[in-house]
Scaffold this motif. Structure first.
Motif, PDB file in Angstrom:
ATOM      1  N   LEU A 160      -1.865  14.839   1.487  1.00 24.56           N
ATOM      2  CA  LEU A 160      -1.384  15.578   0.149  1.00 24.56           C
ATOM      3  C   LEU A 160      -1.753  14.984  -0.871  1.00 24.56           C
ATOM      4  CD1 LEU A 160      -0.543  18.117  -0.926  1.00 24.56           C
ATOM      5  CD2 LEU A 160       1.781  17.573  -0.412  1.00 24.56           C
TER       6      LEU A 160
ATOM      7  N   MET B 289       6.353  20.053  -5.344  1.00 25.39           N
ATOM      8  CA  MET B 289       6.526  20.690  -4.367  1.00 25.39           C
ATOM      9  C   MET B 289       6.445  19.959  -3.077  1.00 25.39           C
ATOM     10  SD  MET B 289       3.885  23.912  -5.433  1.00 25.39           S
ATOM     11  CE  MET B 289       2.467  22.747  -5.852  1.00 25.39           C
ATOM     12  N   ALA B 290       5.648  18.821  -2.917  1.00 22.76           N
ATOM     13  CA  ALA B 290       5.551  17.899  -1.965  1.00 22.76           C
ATOM     14  C   ALA B 290       6.933  17.137  -1.918  1.00 22.76           C
ATOM     15  CB  ALA B 290       4.619  16.903  -2.311  1.00 22.76           C
TER      16      ALA B 290
ATOM     17  N   ASP C 223      16.279  18.472   7.807  1.00 22.62           N
ATOM     18  CA  ASP C 223      16.082  18.827   9.332  1.00 22.62           C
ATOM     19  C   ASP C 223      16.089  17.554  10.243  1.00 22.62           C
ATOM     20  OD1 ASP C 223      15.480  20.788  11.149  1.00 22.62           O
ATOM     21  OD2 ASP C 223      13.525  20.019  11.359  1.00 22.62           O
TER      22      ASP C 223
ATOM     23  N   GLY D 175       9.656  18.521  -2.514  1.00 23.85           N
ATOM     24  CA  GLY D 175      10.680  19.654  -1.939  1.00 23.85           C
ATOM     25  C   GLY D 175      10.423  19.566  -0.458  1.00 23.85           C
ATOM     26  N   ARG D 176       9.238  19.591   0.018  1.00 18.16           N
ATOM     27  CA  ARG D 176       8.830  19.663   1.430  1.00 18.16           C
ATOM     28  C   ARG D 176       9.635  18.537   2.203  1.00 18.16           C
ATOM     29  NH1 ARG D 176       4.234  22.183  -0.456  1.00 18.16           N
ATOM     30  NH2 ARG D 176       2.989  20.053  -0.450  1.00 18.16           N
ATOM     31  N   LEU D 177       9.369  17.696   1.566  1.00 22.49           N
ATOM     32  CA  LEU D 177       9.899  16.067   1.907  1.00 22.49           C
ATOM     33  C   LEU D 177      11.470  16.183   2.204  1.00 22.49           C
ATOM     34  CD1 LEU D 177       9.532  13.182   2.851  1.00 22.49           C
ATOM     35  CD2 LEU D 177       9.532  12.637   0.553  1.00 22.49           C
ATOM     36  N   GLU D 178      12.209  16.662   1.223  1.00 19.67           N
ATOM     37  CA  GLU D 178      13.495  16.931   1.264  1.00 19.67           C
ATOM     38  C   GLU D 178      13.948  17.638   2.218  1.00 19.67           C
ATOM     39  OE1 GLU D 178      17.004  17.984  -2.089  1.00 19.67           O
ATOM     40  OE2 GLU D 178      15.098  18.273  -2.411  1.00 19.67           O
ATOM     41  N   VAL D 179      13.397  18.954   2.331  1.00 21.68           N
ATOM     42  CA  VAL D 179      13.606  19.865   3.715  1.00 21.68           C
ATOM     43  C   VAL D 179      13.316  19.208   4.790  1.00 21.68           C
ATOM     44  CG1 VAL D 179      12.872  22.242   4.510  1.00 21.68           C
ATOM     45  CG2 VAL D 179      13.319  21.988   2.194  1.00 21.68           C
ATOM     46  N   GLY D 180      12.185  18.463   4.982  1.00 24.11           N
ATOM     47  CA  GLY D 180      11.888  17.849   6.484  1.00 24.11           C
ATOM     48  C   GLY D 180      12.903  16.709   6.889  1.00 24.11           C
TER      49      GLY D 180
END
Length: 97
Positions: A34, A66-67, A77, A69-74
């Motif tokens: 990315l 955006m990246a 989890d 945000g995805r990292l934070e969610v990952g």
């Protein structure tokens, strides 16, 4: 504009090779797909004439947010799954004996 007014504005020096040289110097790990795509897209925009350093920063910020945000969610989890595994191990180990 007077010299006095310019005194508080930092001078940004762009290398002789221009903004593209700065972006090309970003050391992006080969596995960071990315990040590499963001860098490539910025270089493409520069090649099309959008080489203002402020615009380059603007082009980078959106995809980076955006990246992130995805990292934070990952990561959230992964933390949840680690906690579930730790509970399962504690129950298993606590049930022995």
């Amino acid at each position: 504009m007077s010299e006095e007014h310019d005194a508080g504005v930092p001078q940004v020096e762009v290398p002789e090779g221009g903004t593209a040289e700065v972006v090309e110097s970003w050391n992006v790990p080969r596995e960071a797909v990315l990040a590499a795509r963001i860098r490539t897209n910025i270089l493409k925009a520069i090649g099309e004439g959008y080489d203002d350093p402020q615009l380059v920063a603007d082009l980078a910020v959106g995809p980076l947010v955006m990246a992130l945000g995805r990292l934070e969610v990952g990561l959230a989890d992964a933390q949840r799954r680690i906690e579930e595994l730790e509970r399962a191990l504690a129950e298993r180990d606590g049930g022995r004996g």
